[in-house]
Write a protein that holds these residues in place. Structure first.
Motif, short mmCIF file in Angstrom:
data_model
loop_
_atom_site.label_atom_id
_atom_site.label_comp_id
_atom_site.label_asym_id
_atom_site.label_seq_id
_atom_site.Cartn_x
_atom_site.Cartn_y
_atom_site.Cartn_z
N GLY A 155 -14.41 -6.06 64.34
CA GLY A 155 -14.74 -6.87 65.68
C GLY A 155 -15.80 -8.22 65.64
N ALA A 156 -16.88 -7.88 64.96
CA ALA A 156 -17.78 -8.85 64.95
C ALA A 156 -17.39 -9.91 63.78
CB ALA A 156 -19.26 -8.37 64.15
N THR A 157 -16.64 -9.71 62.77
CA THR A 157 -15.89 -10.66 62.00
C THR A 157 -15.04 -11.41 62.77
OG1 THR A 157 -16.03 -9.17 60.04
CG2 THR A 157 -14.60 -11.03 59.86
N VAL A 163 -0.48 -0.48 55.52
CA VAL A 163 -1.06 -1.59 54.67
C VAL A 163 -2.23 -0.81 53.91
CG1 VAL A 163 -2.15 -3.85 54.54
CG2 VAL A 163 -0.53 -3.32 56.48
N SER A 164 -1.93 -0.66 52.77
CA SER A 164 -2.96 0.23 51.66
C SER A 164 -3.89 -0.51 51.37
CB SER A 164 -2.21 0.52 50.51
OG SER A 164 -1.61 -0.15 49.75
N HIS A 165 -3.80 -1.74 50.97
CA HIS A 165 -5.14 -2.49 50.56
C HIS A 165 -5.97 -2.79 51.58
CE1 HIS A 165 -1.60 -3.73 47.81
NE2 HIS A 165 -1.36 -4.53 48.57
N PHE A 166 -5.70 -2.73 52.84
CA PHE A 166 -6.87 -2.57 53.66
C PHE A 166 -6.84 -0.99 54.45
CE2 PHE A 166 -5.32 -7.14 53.85
CZ PHE A 166 -6.30 -7.75 54.19
N VAL A 175 -9.75 -9.71 46.73
CA VAL A 175 -10.46 -10.74 46.20
C VAL A 175 -10.30 -12.10 46.55
CG1 VAL A 175 -9.20 -11.23 43.87
CG2 VAL A 175 -11.46 -11.40 43.84
N PHE A 176 -9.21 -12.13 46.98
CA PHE A 176 -8.99 -13.59 47.40
C PHE A 176 -9.44 -13.85 48.76
CE2 PHE A 176 -6.34 -16.63 50.38
CZ PHE A 176 -6.56 -17.83 49.82
N GLY A 177 -10.07 -12.90 49.80
CA GLY A 177 -10.72 -13.01 50.84
C GLY A 177 -12.39 -13.35 50.34
N LEU A 178 -12.51 -12.71 49.38
CA LEU A 178 -14.07 -13.14 48.98
C LEU A 178 -14.04 -14.49 48.49
CD1 LEU A 178 -15.20 -9.87 46.71
CD2 LEU A 178 -15.57 -10.43 49.02
N LEU A 202 -8.50 -13.03 61.70
CA LEU A 202 -7.62 -12.08 62.40
C LEU A 202 -6.86 -11.12 61.43
CD1 LEU A 202 -5.72 -13.92 65.19
CD2 LEU A 202 -7.45 -12.42 65.50
N VAL A 203 -6.87 -11.48 60.03
CA VAL A 203 -6.41 -10.65 59.05
C VAL A 203 -6.98 -9.58 58.91
CG1 VAL A 203 -7.47 -11.47 57.33
CG2 VAL A 203 -5.20 -11.06 56.93
N HIS A 204 -8.26 -9.33 59.23
CA HIS A 204 -9.00 -8.36 59.19
C HIS A 204 -8.59 -7.21 60.21
CE1 HIS A 204 -11.90 -11.32 57.70
NE2 HIS A 204 -12.25 -10.39 56.94
#
Length: 124
Positions: A50-52, A25-28, A97-100, A15-17
């Motif tokens: 959506g797929a994620t 939210v400038s990072h996204f 990078v944390f998401g990666l 959901l964070v996506h």
């Protein structure tokens, strides 16, 4: 209780996506991409978002032991984390990078499938 918490965390990671849809939210941001042409950014971004999210919801349902899904957790996990990684890479900001790292850990877990993880996902 641990199963509930892990499922919620997996779903939250998906959901964070949705932050890509927030304008403040400038990072996204779907406004900048090093690879996707401007005309296709929103469409590509929306499809990947959506797929994620669907992928990580399916992983959460596997964690929660939904009978028809639980054995497919490695496939759902690899697909969801790969889609997330693709989204992050196409609309890159170094603060993501944390998401990666999370995605890499999920993919490794799903591919290596250590005994403790197999037991957890099997409901033991």
């Amino acid at each position: 209780m641990l199963r509930v918490v892990v499922g919620v965390l997996v779903m939250a990671h998906g959901l964070v996506h949705l932050l890509y849809l927030a304008t403040d939210v400038s990072h996204f941001s779907l406004e900048r991409s090093w690879l996707v042409p401007e005309a296709g950014r929103r469409t590509a971004g929306y499809v990947l978002i959506g797929a994620t999210i669907v992928g990580f919801v399916l992983v959460a349902l596997c964690v929660w032991q939904v009978p028809a899904l639980r054995s497919a957790w490695p496939v759902f996990t690899v697909v969801a984390a790969t889609l997330s990684t693709l989204l992050l890479a196409l609309f890159w900001n170094r603060q993501l990078v944390f998401g990666l790292v999370v995605n890499a850990a999920l993919i490794v877990g799903a591919l290596v499938r250590p005994v403790w993880l197999e037991r957890f996902m099997a409901g033991s």
